[in-house]
Scaffold this motif. Structure first.
Motif: not given
Ligand SMILES: Nc1ncnc2c1ncn2[C@@H]1O[C@H](COP(=O)(O)OP(=O)(O)OP(=O)(O)O)[C@@H](O)[C@H]1O
Ligand SMILES: [Mg+2]
Length: 353
Positions: A22, A33, A35-36, A68, A322, A326-328, A331-332
């Motif tokens: 992370v 956030l 990158n993950l 990532s 977040v 960028k981050f679904d 999924y997250l």
């Protein structure tokens, strides 16, 4: 810094079943956030908290960071399990110099290893005219060297090695900003280790790591029903295709045996905590649960029932910005339990930057 941005420090959680990374940006009260990453480790690469296959782990770290886009050269990582000893001890009142000089001597009787085998750290948690309360943390040097080696082999530089249970606490504090009197239990169920941390406000009252976790459920299905590891994992997670030709009535009692064992270990920890602390008026409000093992179907409900205490999923991104583009979000929220320790480590990275 004169040119460019100060490089960030990522949180890298090398678990026994997977590696999580992370990267956060910003200041403590306004974090984003950036990158993950999450990548499973090949089976048997980490056994009993010990990295057996340094190259395989280093390779997985490289993959997870590349995939990532984590470019931070420096990382904060964590350790847990039986190589880590944490104790709250009460000593007579003394100056910081006296404490520094005598800490080894005081710590010795609380650590089941020779002091030459461990790295020792301590932190004053409370102080008055009669007493100095100190939290001591010790970790076997061979465990620290083991994780350092794997990370260095991957090309990253481990600048801080934290303890998973404290990373979890840090994650909780930043995301929940608890009142000083709020008592909760943080429970992280990984693949092979379960971390319990009873915290009051921002203070840890009691911690215990146990060698039990999600892999127990897999093992029991493998041993009793003759499944392969992959098959047992899939059945455990309720993957529909894996359930074909599987007798569900044979699975249920096996799973509930392990659930019972997990609940009993937590109950024992609560009992032990009550018996050894003089704060018997302290009531734990709820359990905030995390770790992939906590996703076992029915486990949360069963724990709440058996322990008679509400169980809630810890949200490691509760106070972190977040970007849903960028981050679904689906999924997250699915991997949220597994990311709690990594977020805590990344928070340490923000402090260390
Ligand atoms: N949907 C699910 N249902 C049941 N169990 C799950 C599910 N998803 C993941 N798990 C289990 O979660 C465990 C992995 O969790 P986690 O990533 O927190 O562990 P880890 O950090 O690799 O291990 P440890 O902290 O013990 O070293 C595995 O045992 C895995 O089978
Ligand atoms: Mg873990």
């Amino acid at each position: 810094m004169l040119f460019g941005k100060k490089k960030s420090v990522a949180g890298l959680d090398v678990g026994s079943s997977s590696v999580k990374v992370v990267e956060l940006d910003g200041k403590m009260n306004n974090l984003t956030l950036i990158n993950l990453g999450f990548e499973n480790l090949p089976d048997e690469t980490v056994v009993d908290g010990q990295i057996m296959e340094l190259n395989a782990v280093a390779e997985t770290i490289q993959i997870v960071c590349n995939d990532s886009s984590v470019k931070a050269p420096k990382v904060v990582t964590g350790v847990s399990g039986h190589s880590v000893i944490i104790k709250n001890i009460v000593l007579p009142a003394m100056s910081r110099e006296e404490l520094e000089e005598s800490i080894d001597w005081h710590a010795e009787e609380h650590i089941p290893y020779d002091l030459s085998e461990v790295s020792l750290d301590y932190h004053v948690t409370d102080e008055d005219v009669d007493a100095t309360s100190v939290m001591i943390a010790a970790c076997k040097k061979e465990r620290l060297n083991n994780i350092k080696q794997a990370i260095q082999l991957s090309g990253k530089q481990p600048i801080v090695i934290d303890v998973d249970t404290f990373a979890l606490q840090n994650c909780y504090e930043v995301n929940y900003q608890p009142d000083p009197d709020t008592v909760v239990t943080l429970l992280n169920i990984g693949a092979s280790t379960m971390n319990v941390n009873i915290v009051k406000g921002n203070q840890s009252l009691f911690t215990r790591d146990m060698t039990i976790g999600g892999s127990q459920f897999t093992d029991i299905l493998q041993k009793n029903l003759g499944f392969s590891y992959q098959q047992a994992e899939a059945v455990k997670r309720g993957v529909p295709e894996a359930m074909d030709n599987v007798d569900e009535t044979a699975i249920e009692p096996l799973i509930s045996n392990v659930t019972e064992m997990v609940a009993m270990e937590i109950q024992k920890t609560f009992d032990f905590y009550r018996a050894t602390s003089d704060n018997d008026d302290i009531k734990v409000e709820k359990i905030l649960i995390s770790g992939g093992g906590s996703k076992m179907a029915g486990l949360r409900e069963e724990l709440a029932k058996k322990l008679e205490i509400p169980v809630e999923v810890l949200d490691p991104f509760r106070q972190i910005n977040v970007d849903p583009k960028k981050f679904d979000p689906d999924y997250l929220s699915e991997i949220m339990p597994e990311m709690a320790v990594a977020v805590g480590l990344a928070l340490r990275g923000v402090e260390a930057k």
